[in-house]
Design a protein around this motif. Structure first.
Motif: not given
Length: 614
Positions: A426-435
């Motif tokens: 989940k952290g990966a998805d949300s960081l990707e989205h934020w970037l």
DNA sequence: AAAAAAG
């Protein structure tokens, strides 16, 4: 026999044809109708010869002419490495048999050239050169071996007769001389010995176990594969790895090495349609590269039998034997039909080898040799490691700062590749989205994504299309991604070995790289191990980290099992210290490398060497 | 606790 098959299958099939030719049961092609009568043993010189006396050459697309095998036939079902052991002179005088020049018949022509167009290999070569190995960086690597009668290392590929077809592929790969792990592994493996090897991926490890396997299959006695069921295939070698992408990568490399050798390599992993993999398998397989789950599936469907396995290689072996994987691996290796240790040849590889895992792994080995090659590109001067204290809430903006700075010195408009490791999917998805919404083209790879998405993400990252890849530990091990300039441990792992694997994604093949870790109070348990590791690799350890390390050093957990410049040390040394048969090969002036380590487990075999659990 | 690996 219009489709490509492995040479061994071809031979086995025609052996079966031989047997059934004159009988009333010979009405169908082998492999398409009901199981034929179990084939009787056919001497090597008669194999692949139709019952009638028509010339055999036309239908044969194997690497070795029929007669080349005549000296080998013991008839043993395991015509494997143990027999090879005494053949010190093999290959001499039969050089003409290698490569099958002129024998590239219809079947062979269909083999896709993994190097690109045959007539225009320049491009492929350039590509390879870019990911080529910086051999100068290997000169001073310390190497340690232990075990009985360790074969001496070789200094050139020419010293070992791997066969002309394989030699040609080595040239195509522009491998000029063997890397340290290859120098040691190849003679050990050619001698038929089992091996536990501690070596960084990116140090030429895949080639180190592929070359002897391919060579051994090419020159080995033509195995007669049982025809249990027409749809069951019998690979001669099995290479297991913990992630799908790593299996794909090994497969791609192995295909290059086995090009035009007649040795067929097939890959099988989950997340992809099984039917296509089944079709590939049916066309013949000598070397099977697989992830454990899919392989178990294939075994349970009886589409694959391990009965003929001569070579077993576990990549990232410590990972394969940790809690999550161990039952599956035991099932594959111990509870199916694979020949036992001592009959098959087993090679285990990893950059790190905790001692408790070594103990587990020794179940799979027989009188093995332990080999430790000093880390290359990881935890050495080649990777600059930085640790920064970043509170959880500041991580994103801090990452942004790093990426901005990096963009400034991007090369030729292309941003340098940055691999960002996080703890959770989940952290990966949300960081990707934020970037992405902040103007940084990023993608992500983790186990909740479809296999298509994972592969697409990796391609897009490699190509520089999305120069930022946010990843979980699925990408931590073994993946060879050229040009990764920066690894960011956005979330630090709990295990120092995982850290070692992660930062090893940069500084590949002797090139330099940068690794930045975000550390905060949540990572206190890693402080000691991290500080030690950085110190050992001559990195600057911030004073605050040393203070954390001093505070959290009571736990004792997370201490590096091997310490020093290796990913591990032979656990057999612990119980019996001055056991004989050990050798030290310092590559060149390697001794200097031993000096700097502190903490008592730098390089000696003294009592300072302790394991984490004794 | 999380991640990976079968569907």
């Amino acid at each position: 026999m219009s489709t490509r098959t492995s040479w061994a299958d071809l031979a086995a099939n025609s052996a079966a044809e031989n047997v059934t030719a004159g009988s009333s049961a010979s009405n169908g092609a082998v492999g398409t109708t009901s199981a034929p009568a179990r084939a009787a043993y056919v001497p090597p010189h008669l194999r692949n010869r139709p019952a009638s006396s028509e010339p055999p050459a036309a239908a044969y697309n194997g690497p070795i002419s029929n007669n080349d095998r005549s000296g080998y036939g013991s008839g043993s079902r395991w015509g494997g490495p143990r027999n090879d052991y005494n053949r010190s002179g093999y290959g001499g005088g039969r050089a003409g048999g290698w490569g099958g020049r002129g024998g590239w018949d219809r079947g062979r022509e269909r083999e896709v050239n993994p190097f690109g167009d045959d007539d225009d290999t320049e491009q492929a070569f350039n590509e390879l050169e870019n990911s080529g190995i910086n051999f100068d960086a290997y000169e001073d690597i310390p190497v340690e071996t232990s075990g009985d009668n360790v074969p001496p290392p070789v200094n050139t590929f020419a010293e070992v007769d791997l066969g002309e077809a394989l030699n040609q592929n080595i040239r195509r790969c522009k491998y000029v001389k063997p890397t340290p792990v290859q120098r040691h592994t190849i003679p050990i493996s050619l001698a038929g010995r089992d091996l536990m090897a501690c070596a960084q991926t990116g140090s030429g490890k895949t080639a180190a176990f592929c070359f002897p396997i391919i060579s051994g299959i090419m020159r080995g006695q033509c195995p007669q594969r049982p025809l249990r069921g027409a749809r069951t295939v019998y690979p001669l070698a099995l290479i297991l790895s913990p992630t799908r992408e790593l299996s794909m990568q090994i497969h791609e490399e192995a295909r290059k090495f086995s090009y035009q050798t007649g040795v067929k390599v097939v890959v099988a992993y989950g997340g992809a349609p099984i039917n296509q993999q089944l079709r590939e398998l049916e066309r013949g397989v000598d070397i099977l590269v697989a992830t454990p789950g899919r392989l178990v599936d294939l075994l349970e469907r009886a589409r694959v039998s391990l009965q003929m396995i001569r070579y077993l290689a576990l990549d990232e072996a410590d990972r394969m034997l940790d809690m999550g994987f161990e039952p599956q691996i035991r099932k594959i290796v111990e509870q199916m039909d694979m020949p036992p240790p001592g009959v098959r040849q087993t090679m285990l590889f990893s950059a790190t080898f905790p001692k408790e895992i070594q103990r587990l792994a020794s179940d799979f080995l027989s009188n093995y040799i332990f080999l430790a090659v000093g880390r290359v590109g990881s935890s050495t001067d080649l990777i600059v490691q930085r640790v920064e204290f970043v509170h959880e809430s500041d991580k994103r903006s801090h990452l942004m700062d790093l990426l901005h700075a990096q963009r400034a010195n991007g090369v030729q408009g292309k941003q340098a590749l940055t691999l960002v490791f996080v703890e959770t999917k989940k952290g990966a998805d949300s960081l990707e989205h934020w970037l992405c919404i902040n103007g940084f083209p990023a993608t992500t790879i983790h186990g909740d994504r479809s296999q298509q998405e994972r592969e697409q993400a990796l391609r897009s990252f490699k190509s520089g299309n999305t120069p930022i890849l946010v990843a979980t530990d699925v990408a931590a091990r073994g993946l060879d991604i050229p040009h990764v300039a920066h690894v960011v441990n956005f979330d630090l792992p709990n295990d120092i070995d995982d850290y070692v694997h992660r930062i090893g994604r940069t500084g590949r093949a002797g090139k330099s790289g940068l690794a930045t870790a975000f550390f905060n109070e949540n990572n206190a348990s890693l402080a000691k191990a991290l500080a030690d590791l950085m110190q050992e690799s001559n990195q600057e350890v911030p004073a605050w980290l040393s203070r954390y390390a001093a505070r959290s050093s009571f736990g004792g957990r997370n201490r590096r099992s091997g310490g020093g410049r290796f990913g591990g040390r032979d656990f057999r040394r612990d119980s019996s210290f001055s056991r004989g048969g050990s050798d030290y090969y310092g590559g060149g002036s390697g001794n200097a490398a031993y000096g700097g380590a502190s903490g008592g487990h730098g390089g000696g075999y003294g009592p300072g060497v302790t394991s984490a659990w004794d």
